[in-house]
Design an enzyme around this catalytic site. Structure first.
Site, mmCIF file in Angstrom:
data_model
loop_
_atom_site.group_PDB
_atom_site.id
_atom_site.type_symbol
_atom_site.label_atom_id
_atom_site.label_comp_id
_atom_site.label_asym_id
_atom_site.label_seq_id
_atom_site.Cartn_x
_atom_site.Cartn_y
_atom_site.Cartn_z
ATOM 1 N N SER A 173 -24.968 -33.262 -6.498
ATOM 2 C CA SER A 173 -26.008 -32.254 -6.306
ATOM 3 C C SER A 173 -25.841 -31.061 -7.275
ATOM 4 O O SER A 173 -25.989 -31.236 -8.475
ATOM 5 C CB SER A 173 -25.997 -31.827 -4.837
ATOM 6 N N HIS B 46 -29.241 -37.269 0.962
ATOM 7 C CA HIS B 46 -28.526 -36.356 0.073
ATOM 8 C C HIS B 46 -27.039 -36.194 0.414
ATOM 9 O O HIS B 46 -26.208 -36.070 -0.483
ATOM 10 C CB HIS B 46 -29.210 -34.991 0.099
#
Ligand SMILES: *[C@@H]1O[C@H](CO)[C@@H](O)[C@H](O)[C@H]1NC(C)=O
Ligand SMILES: *[C@@H]1O[C@H](CO)[C@@H](O)[C@H](O)[C@H]1NC(C)=O
Length: 427
Positions: A197, A402
């Site tokens: 990320s 995620h």
């Protein structure tokens, strides 16, 4: 928009604009940016030892790793703009010799996380243990502002100046400091970089703004790449696009510059709202899944009380604001200070874009098909602009979200085995 999400937004707006303003802001400040007591970290003690003592303290990286009889080290480095970073190393494992010179892998966390996030599941599960078993010398970074790197040579974290950074500074100062240190320390010329990320965002900024680092990263592995945000938006994201400026300004005016530090208050709050027996457990999970993608199958809810004592671990408001700017402009570029200040800083009205075509290091992209923070279309937008993509992999399990890149129950089978196979080619 679902009910719970609307509820969270309404609660936020009420907190922001409540009738008794002074009071509501105090609540907001207490929740977003609580003062002491901060969580106490106990060096070298394992979570189990702490539980036996019934302690509210949490173990540190060294304790988390050494409980499994893996070697672990802590290192300090000061960036050229004065931030003191503490970061970690697992130089090997009982399964691989500690003597020979091993290839270095540098692993970098995402927003509001810390090196701890990579070692919460244990050997046989976490990427860093698997890498150590596979014969790598593993270094695990910590960006400025999290619980390990909340220190500066002159500024105090109580000082608003301390928090005037976004991921731009992490990329420009923190990564070079930690990478150079790891290379010097091991006497190597280059390493393999793995980011999750914001750990990917910062790698692209580093390699475009300081292209000399393209020679020092011989492979860049991106988990859940985040650079361009052009496509579909969830309700929370739309809300941020419409209200981000206002929220940022309001928080700033209230003197709130640090968000979600690792603290007993936030841990206890999240724990009491989200643990499996809480009445609000479902609502809490729903908000979590709306934000990161819904994947109940790969998320072990029994671990919530344990996870929330290590995550979130702190960030600056400006970091979040910089992301929100990308979300609203669809561009990957430096922080937008507004017309006037942009001219002063950048000699142009708009912030300069990051030129990712300067990235010559080989990049491997791994993304989930159920990740609202890293949509496939946006990853393809990035891929189109990169000149040296060596792999572009959609995780085969369709619900991969995620956070699954770090905490999925089956992350090894779904992602890490392939990752390690790939990096073996760059040993
Ligand atoms: C790192 O800094 C801390 C203080 O912040 C100190 O206690 C520790 O000894 C230092 N470690 C090394 C390896 O220099
Ligand atoms: C979830 O975590 C608990 C506590 O560590 C563990 O006992 C259980 O086996 C885990 N479940 C799965 C599916 O991994």
């Amino acid at each position: 928009m679902r009910r719970c999400e609307a509820g969270a937004i309404i609660a936020f707006v009420i907190l922001m604009q409540g009738p008794v303003e002074g009071m509501s802001f105090n609540i907001l400040r207490a929740i977003l940016s609580p003062p002491v007591p901060r969580i106490t970290r106990v060096r070298n003690a394992s979570p189990r030892e702490l539980r036996l003592k019934n302690s509210l303290a949490v173990s540190d990286f060294l304790g988390l790793v050494k409980q499994y009889h893996y070697p672990a080290e802590e290192h300090n480095v000061t960036t050229i703009d004065g931030y003191n970073l503490k970061f970690h190393r697992i130089p090997g494992s009982a399964r691989s010799s500690l003597v020979e010179k091993k290839p270095v892998v540098f692993v970098q966390h995402g927003i509001s996380a810390s090196s701890d996030s990579w070692v919460l599941m244990g050997p046989g599960r976490d990427l860093v243990f698997l890498l150590a078993d596979a014969g790598y010398d593993v270094w695990v970074g910590n960006f400025r502002g999290n619980s390990y790197s909340r220190s500066h040579v002159v500024l105090s974290p109580e000082d608003s100046k301390f928090w005037q950074f976004s991921f731009h500074e992490m990329a420009y100062y923190d990564l070079p400091a930690m990478i150079d240190y790891a290379l010097d320390h091991t006497g190597q010329k280059s390493l393999i970089y793995i980011g999750h990320s914001m750990g990917t965002t910062t790698s692209y900024i580093l390699l475009s703004e300081r292209p000399e680092y393209n020679n020092r990263l011989r492979l860049v592995v991106s988990f859940a790449p985040v650079a361009y945000w052009k496509h579909g938006r969830t309700g929370i994201q739309k809300f941020l696009v419409d209200n981000g400026d206002f929220i940022e300004q309001t928080l700033r005016n209230q003197g709130i510059h640090e968000l979600y530090p690792q603290s007993t208050l936030i841990t206890q709050l999240l724990n009491s709202l989200c643990n499996e027996n809480a009445a609000t457990h479902k609502v809490c999970l729903n908000v979590y899944f709306r934000f990161f993608g819904s994947d109940p199958e790969q998320f072990n809810t029994t671990l919530i009380p344990y996870l929330v004592s290590y995550f979130p671990a702190g960030m600056s408001l400006k970091t979040l604001a910089h992301y929100y700017q990308h979300l609203s402009s669809g561009q990957f570029r430096q922080y937008d200070y507004g017309y006037v200040e942009n001219f002063g800083r950048y000699q142009q009205a708009e912030p300069p874009a990051y030129d990712v075509s300067k990235i010559t290091a080989p990049v491997a992209l791994f993304y989930g098909r159920n990740d609202p923070l890293s949509y496939e279309v946006d990853v393809m937008e990035l891929k189109k602009r990169l000149t040296n993509v060596v792999a572009s992999v959609a995780i085969s399990y369709p619900a991969f979200n995620h956070v699954d890149f770090v905490w999925a129950t089956d992350a090894k089978r779904l992602l890490y085995d392939d990752t390690i196979e790939l990096i073996h080619q760059y040993k």
